[in-house]
Design a protein around this motif. Structure first.
Motif, PDB file in Angstrom:
ATOM      1  N   ARG A   6      -4.798  -8.607  11.178  1.00  0.00           N
ATOM      2  CA  ARG A   6      -4.095  -8.164  12.386  1.00  0.00           C
ATOM      3  C   ARG A   6      -3.391  -9.340  13.068  1.00  0.00           C
ATOM      4  NH1 ARG A   6      -3.027  -4.126  15.375  1.00  0.00           N
ATOM      5  NH2 ARG A   6      -2.647  -4.412  17.596  1.00  0.00           N
ATOM      6  N   ARG A   7      -4.041 -10.486  13.093  1.00  0.00           N
ATOM      7  CA  ARG A   7      -3.381 -11.660  13.680  1.00  0.00           C
ATOM      8  C   ARG A   7      -2.147 -12.042  12.864  1.00  0.00           C
ATOM      9  NH1 ARG A   7      -8.823 -14.676  15.561  1.00  0.00           N
ATOM     10  NH2 ARG A   7      -9.236 -14.752  13.330  1.00  0.00           N
TER      11      ARG A   7
ATOM     12  N   HIS B 117      12.024  -1.963   4.799  1.00  0.00           N
ATOM     13  CA  HIS B 117      10.940  -1.898   5.774  1.00  0.00           C
ATOM     14  C   HIS B 117      10.420  -0.481   5.944  1.00  0.00           C
ATOM     15  CE1 HIS B 117      12.350  -5.960   7.620  1.00  0.00           C
ATOM     16  NE2 HIS B 117      11.504  -6.116   6.618  1.00  0.00           N
ATOM     17  N   ASP B 118      11.287   0.499   5.841  1.00  0.00           N
ATOM     18  CA  ASP B 118      10.830   1.887   5.874  1.00  0.00           C
ATOM     19  C   ASP B 118       9.927   2.185   4.681  1.00  0.00           C
ATOM     20  OD1 ASP B 118      12.228   2.342   8.188  1.00  0.00           O
ATOM     21  OD2 ASP B 118      13.918   3.348   7.214  1.00  0.00           O
ATOM     22  N   ARG B 119      10.252   1.628   3.543  1.00  0.00           N
ATOM     23  CA  ARG B 119       9.474   1.885   2.322  1.00  0.00           C
ATOM     24  C   ARG B 119       8.091   1.243   2.372  1.00  0.00           C
ATOM     25  NH1 ARG B 119       9.096  -0.988  -2.617  1.00  0.00           N
ATOM     26  NH2 ARG B 119      10.877  -2.318  -2.118  1.00  0.00           N
ATOM     27  N   VAL B 120       8.008   0.023   2.902  1.00  0.00           N
ATOM     28  CA  VAL B 120       6.724  -0.688   2.841  1.00  0.00           C
ATOM     29  C   VAL B 120       5.921  -0.586   4.137  1.00  0.00           C
ATOM     30  CG1 VAL B 120       7.598  -2.291   1.105  1.00  0.00           C
ATOM     31  CG2 VAL B 120       7.691  -2.952   3.527  1.00  0.00           C
TER      32      VAL B 120
ATOM     33  N   PRO C 230       3.777   0.628  -1.198  1.00  0.00           N
ATOM     34  CA  PRO C 230       2.520  -0.107  -1.400  1.00  0.00           C
ATOM     35  C   PRO C 230       1.293   0.766  -1.190  1.00  0.00           C
ATOM     36  CG  PRO C 230       3.523  -0.695   0.694  1.00  0.00           C
ATOM     37  CD  PRO C 230       4.514   0.172  -0.016  1.00  0.00           C
ATOM     38  N   GLU C 231       0.188   0.359  -1.799  1.00  0.00           N
ATOM     39  CA  GLU C 231      -1.084   1.044  -1.584  1.00  0.00           C
ATOM     40  C   GLU C 231      -1.722   0.616  -0.256  1.00  0.00           C
ATOM     41  OE1 GLU C 231      -3.582   0.478  -4.962  1.00  0.00           O
ATOM     42  OE2 GLU C 231      -2.069   1.192  -6.393  1.00  0.00           O
ATOM     43  N   PHE C 232      -1.543  -0.650   0.092  1.00  0.00           N
ATOM     44  CA  PHE C 232      -2.101  -1.158   1.345  1.00  0.00           C
ATOM     45  C   PHE C 232      -1.236  -0.671   2.511  1.00  0.00           C
ATOM     46  CE2 PHE C 232      -2.236  -4.633   4.588  1.00  0.00           C
ATOM     47  CZ  PHE C 232      -3.535  -4.414   5.012  1.00  0.00           C
ATOM     48  N   ILE C 233      -1.873  -0.084   3.513  1.00  0.00           N
ATOM     49  CA  ILE C 233      -1.170   0.413   4.687  1.00  0.00           C
ATOM     50  C   ILE C 233      -1.151  -0.684   5.754  1.00  0.00           C
ATOM     51  CG2 ILE C 233      -1.051   2.208   6.436  1.00  0.00           C
ATOM     52  CD1 ILE C 233      -0.639   3.187   3.561  1.00  0.00           C
TER      53      ILE C 233
ATOM     54  N   GLU D 264       8.602  -5.611  -3.486  1.00  0.00           N
ATOM     55  CA  GLU D 264       7.973  -5.998  -2.229  1.00  0.00           C
ATOM     56  C   GLU D 264       6.646  -5.267  -2.003  1.00  0.00           C
ATOM     57  OE1 GLU D 264      12.208  -6.850  -2.260  1.00  0.00           O
ATOM     58  OE2 GLU D 264      11.147  -4.922  -2.450  1.00  0.00           O
ATOM     59  N   ALA D 265       6.464  -4.099  -2.621  1.00  0.00           N
ATOM     60  CA  ALA D 265       5.169  -3.415  -2.526  1.00  0.00           C
ATOM     61  C   ALA D 265       4.052  -4.284  -3.095  1.00  0.00           C
ATOM     62  CB  ALA D 265       5.224  -2.076  -3.249  1.00  0.00           C
ATOM     63  N   ASP D 266       4.362  -5.058  -4.137  1.00  0.00           N
ATOM     64  CA  ASP D 266       3.355  -5.962  -4.691  1.00  0.00           C
ATOM     65  C   ASP D 266       2.979  -7.043  -3.685  1.00  0.00           C
ATOM     66  OD1 ASP D 266       3.303  -4.633  -7.160  1.00  0.00           O
ATOM     67  OD2 ASP D 266       4.960  -5.836  -7.945  1.00  0.00           O
TER      68      ASP D 266
END
Length: 289
Positions: free
Chosen positions: A274-275, A61-64, A17-20, A256-258
């Protein structure tokens, strides 16, 4: 299916994913299936999934960028929770579980689940997965989990939200509603089912998962966004997010990245994110601060 989306997923490795995701992010709704030769599927199951063992979940989970997970028992394994417990035992600091039980489970059985990282039970009301449970069994189980400080996860169809609202408001334990109540996004946010859902999530013992965007809308999931935003606004401290990996009974392919990249659209404010991703699941499932 969106043809471009379909072609993008065919014959290629899924992307990052682009979002971290922030540190400590939790996938609060995912599954492990089998492997069937080790953990057989229930004889009374309504579907047979492809195997998706703990190693596949960890690779996702490692990927995203997910660090924690809540593994939710699915109906295809019935009340045999061994695959889920095996996965938690593999990564006990990072995984928790939600079990499926009936009223035959004794105190020792509950203690074994608790010791194994289980913090709640799940009941399915969805028609195509078998429909509503025996409510006498449901009530006896609720009495048992209330003594342990557990919660109940409810998998509902949108059409059931209004009819079941009275029951839910009387629950003596925290309850979590899966997949945004599986609302029909084509009916708009003023539909009675969604308005009833908004009323429920304002209750102090009601939690809601803003996952399942791929179940209530099509890629790029625009239709799901205003519903998730409204739920987060109504209950910022009791919303959860998850991938629903490996997407049982989903007709369309999903990366799942989407779903990860959708998160900043669902929770626009950084504090809400964060919540949603870290603080809320840590509080409900007892992850370390």
């Amino acid at each position: 299916m969106n043809d471009h989306h379909d072609q993008r997923l065919q014959g290629t490795e899924k992307r990052r994913p682009e979002f971290i995701l922030p540190a400590g992010s939790c996938d609060a709704h995912c599954h492990v299936f089998g492997p069937g030769n080790v953990f057989p599927y229930s004889a009374s199951r309504s579907y047979t999934p492809e195997d998706a063992p703990k190693e596949a979940l960890a690779a996702l989970h490692d990927r995203v960028g997910v660090e924690r997970a809540v593994i939710v028992q699915a109906s295809c394994h019935g009340t045999d929770n061994r695959a889920m417990l095996d996965a938690i035992a593999w990564r006990p600091d990072r995984y928790r579980g939600v079990a499926i039980v009936d009223d035959s489970l004794d105190d020792r059985g509950y203690q074994e689940l608790d010791d194994g990282g289980v913090r709640g039970v799940r009941f399915n009301f969805v028609r195509h997965l078998g429909g509503a449970p025996d409510m006498a069994v449901f009530n006896r189980v609720i009495d048992r989990i209330a003594q342990r400080g557990w919660h109940v996860v409810l998998h509902l169809d949108a059409a059931d939200i209004v009819p079941l609202s009275d029951m839910m408001t009387r629950l003596p334990v925290p309850f979590v509603i899966d997949h945004m109540g599986r609302v029909d996004t084509s009916l708009g946010s003023e539909q009675p089912a969604f308005q009833a859902l908004l009323e429920l999530v304002r209750r102090e013992n009601c939690w809601i998962k803003v996952c399942g965007s791929e179940r209530i809308s099509r890629f790029p999931f625009d239709a799901a966004v205003p519903f998730a935003q409204a739920l987060i606004k109504a209950s910022p401290e009791r919303t959860l997010w998850g991938t629903d990996f490996p997407h049982p009974n989903l007709k369309e392919s999903v990366d799942e990245a989407d779903l990860v990249d959708l998160v900043p659209r669902l929770a626009v404010d950084e504090e809400d994110r964060r919540r949603l991703l870290v603080e809320n699941p840590a509080r409900l499932y007892g992850f370390a601060a």
